[in-house]
Design an enzyme around this catalytic site. Structure first.
Site, PDB file in Angstrom:
ATOM      1  N   GLU A 120     -26.401  -9.530  -3.426  1.00 25.41           N
ATOM      2  CA  GLU A 120     -26.752  -9.576  -2.004  1.00 25.41           C
ATOM      3  C   GLU A 120     -28.212 -10.012  -1.854  1.00 25.41           C
ATOM      4  O   GLU A 120     -28.529 -10.914  -1.075  1.00 25.41           O
ATOM      5  CB  GLU A 120     -26.548  -8.193  -1.386  1.00 25.41           C
ATOM      6  CG  GLU A 120     -26.967  -8.114   0.073  1.00 25.41           C
ATOM      7  CD  GLU A 120     -26.992  -6.687   0.594  1.00 25.41           C
ATOM      8  OE1 GLU A 120     -26.985  -6.518   1.827  1.00 25.41           O
ATOM      9  OE2 GLU A 120     -27.040  -5.737  -0.222  1.00 25.41           O
ATOM     10  N   HIS A 121     -29.099  -9.354  -2.583  1.00 22.39           N
ATOM     11  CA  HIS A 121     -30.521  -9.704  -2.600  1.00 22.39           C
ATOM     12  C   HIS A 121     -30.913 -10.074  -4.026  1.00 22.39           C
ATOM     13  O   HIS A 121     -30.598  -9.333  -4.959  1.00 22.39           O
ATOM     14  CB  HIS A 121     -31.402  -8.526  -2.167  1.00 22.39           C
ATOM     15  CG  HIS A 121     -31.056  -7.945  -0.838  1.00 22.39           C
ATOM     16  ND1 HIS A 121     -30.209  -6.857  -0.700  1.00 22.39           N
ATOM     17  CD2 HIS A 121     -31.438  -8.287   0.417  1.00 22.39           C
ATOM     18  CE1 HIS A 121     -30.095  -6.555   0.585  1.00 22.39           C
ATOM     19  NE2 HIS A 121     -30.819  -7.407   1.285  1.00 22.39           N
TER      20      HIS A 121
END
Length: 431
Positions: free
Chosen positions: A325-326
């Site tokens: 996601e990050h």
């Protein structure tokens, strides 16, 4: 602290386990289906009952009265921070507005792309462990406003008194949202997907949430009577790629910032050598000692790890396989890595790029694909709040020139009525 794994010493099966996410209970789907069925059958009554059951609140109302939204007041520093965030988020999402384009594909044919805002959108803001997740609201409400969606409704869980935090009310007011429901969880998703006596049925549902919310979104999205969704946004995660020059204090801080989201969050560090890994673990101990969500963090770190891998090609394989996601590239020269990344929700470059900044004030959207969905999904944007259709203009010349080809292809597929629709026009033209 974080378990340290040497990538080169792992078997193929152990490598898969090293990159696996925390498993969700198989019972969740059954429980969510029951909640959805209750809302479909009993409407508002189910919402009151389910809120009492799960939130232990006897609601006085589902929809927040307009005067409460208008009268909501917050400290000046919070108002200033929200206003600043609105500015950067608006600027970025304005830049994503598409233009209607037109092209001629052949003589006598023009095709236009036309974009329109989705008419009714539902925004979900999680409860945030008794804290107002203002940023989650801004990340949905601002692109909806920029896109021009005429009907925007918000669902968010009530507090112990059945009220909505005033920070949420003020942020919603500033973003042009005046339809707010004090409903959370899977029941909120069901209410927006199917509608009740009080809750507006929407065309598309947005926003992150826990495993129940994510499961509910997935289920209503596959039901023709339900609603579309933005993406399956589940437990939060971060992967950090660091070289030997990276600051272990910064790395630990970024790992902890993600771990505090919840016990099912996951953080992974990839680094070249054990020395940095040990320094990061030491910093985790130090910084955890003064943080408030230590129980969440401890449980999250149990699902997390440090991977020792010095081969850059293998580091890239790990990143693209995990599809975080990050992704934070905390290296001296991070930019060349970007062109080799094929799966990530968002990428932060360099030691000063704290993921926290992206969560709140850079302007980029923080509603991002998790659980590996970055392989085939993108982060939330203005385009997610819009639809596109084509407008095709075809004249006599195009019928003459391309009609026979259309007829041939139709006949190949055994669709003689298709061919007939062109032949009649050719006959009229006398060809």
């Amino acid at each position: 602290m974080l378990t340290i794994k040497n990538w080169q010493l792992l078997s193929e099966n152990d490598k898969k386990l090293c990159l696996s996410r925390p498993r969700q209970s198989s019972a969740i789907k059954e429980n969510v289906l029951e909640i959805i069925n209750q809302v479909q059958l009993s409407g508002d009554k189910a919402l009151y009952d389910l809120t009492k059951q799960f939130d232990r609140v006897n609601l006085q109302y589902l929809q927040v009265p307009q005067e409460k939204i208008e009268q909501a007041n917050i400290p000046k520093n919070a108002l200033n921070a929200i206003t600043q965030a609105i500015g950067t988020i608006s600027s970025y999402h304005q830049s994503l507005l598409p233009e209607n384009t037109e092209i001629s594909t052949a003589s006598g044919i023009t095709i236009r792309n036309v974009y329109r805002p989705i008419q009714k959108v539902g925004l979900y803001v999680p409860g945030g462990n008794k804290t107002p997740l203002v940023s989650s609201l801004l990340m949905q409400a601002i692109p909806a406003k920029v896109a021009g969606c005429p009907i925007k409704v918000l669902c968010t869980p009530p507090d112990a008194e059945g009220e909505i935090n005033e920070h949420i009310l003020v942020a919603a007011r500033l973003c042009g949202i005046d339809t707010i429901y004090a409903i959370g969880g899977a029941q909120a998703i069901a209410a927006m997907a199917y509608g009740t006596e009080s809750v507006i049925k929407v065309d598309k549902i947005f926003g992150p949430g826990n495993s129940y919310v994510t499961q509910a979104k997935t289920l209503v999205a596959i039901d023709a009577d339900g609603a579309a969704i933005d993406m399956p946004a589940g437990p939060s995660e971060v992967m950090i790629l660091a070289d030997t020059e990276a600051n272990p204090e910064f790395i630990a801080a970024d790992l902890l910032a993600q771990a505090e989201h919840g016990p099912d969050s996951q953080v992974i560090l990839i680094c070249d050598e054990c020395e940095l890994a040990n320094q990061v673990n030491q910093q985790l101990e130090i910084q955890m000692s003064y943080l408030s969500r230590i129980e969440f963090i401890k449980r999250s770190l149990a699902n997390s790890r440090i991977i020792i891998c010095s081969n850059q090609s293998e580091q890239l394989d790990i990143i693209n396989s995990y599809a975080p996601e990050h992704l934070i590239i905390n290296r001296k020269n991070p930019e060349p890595w970007v062109e080799k990344i094929v799966a990530a929700g968002t990428v932060f470059l360099g030691s000063w790029a704290a993921e926290t900044m992206g969560d709140y004030v850079t302007g980029s959207n923080h509603v991002l694909p998790t659980s590996g969905f970055a392989r085939n999904h993108s982060g939330l944007s203005t385009l997610d709040f819009m639809t596109r259709f084509t407008v095709q203009a075809i004249n006599q010349e195009a019928i003459r020139n391309l009609g026979p080809a259309a007829m041939t292809l139709a006949e190949l597929e055994g669709l003689d009525a298709h061919a007939n629709a062109v032949q009649i026009r050719l006959n009229t033209l006398g060809d």
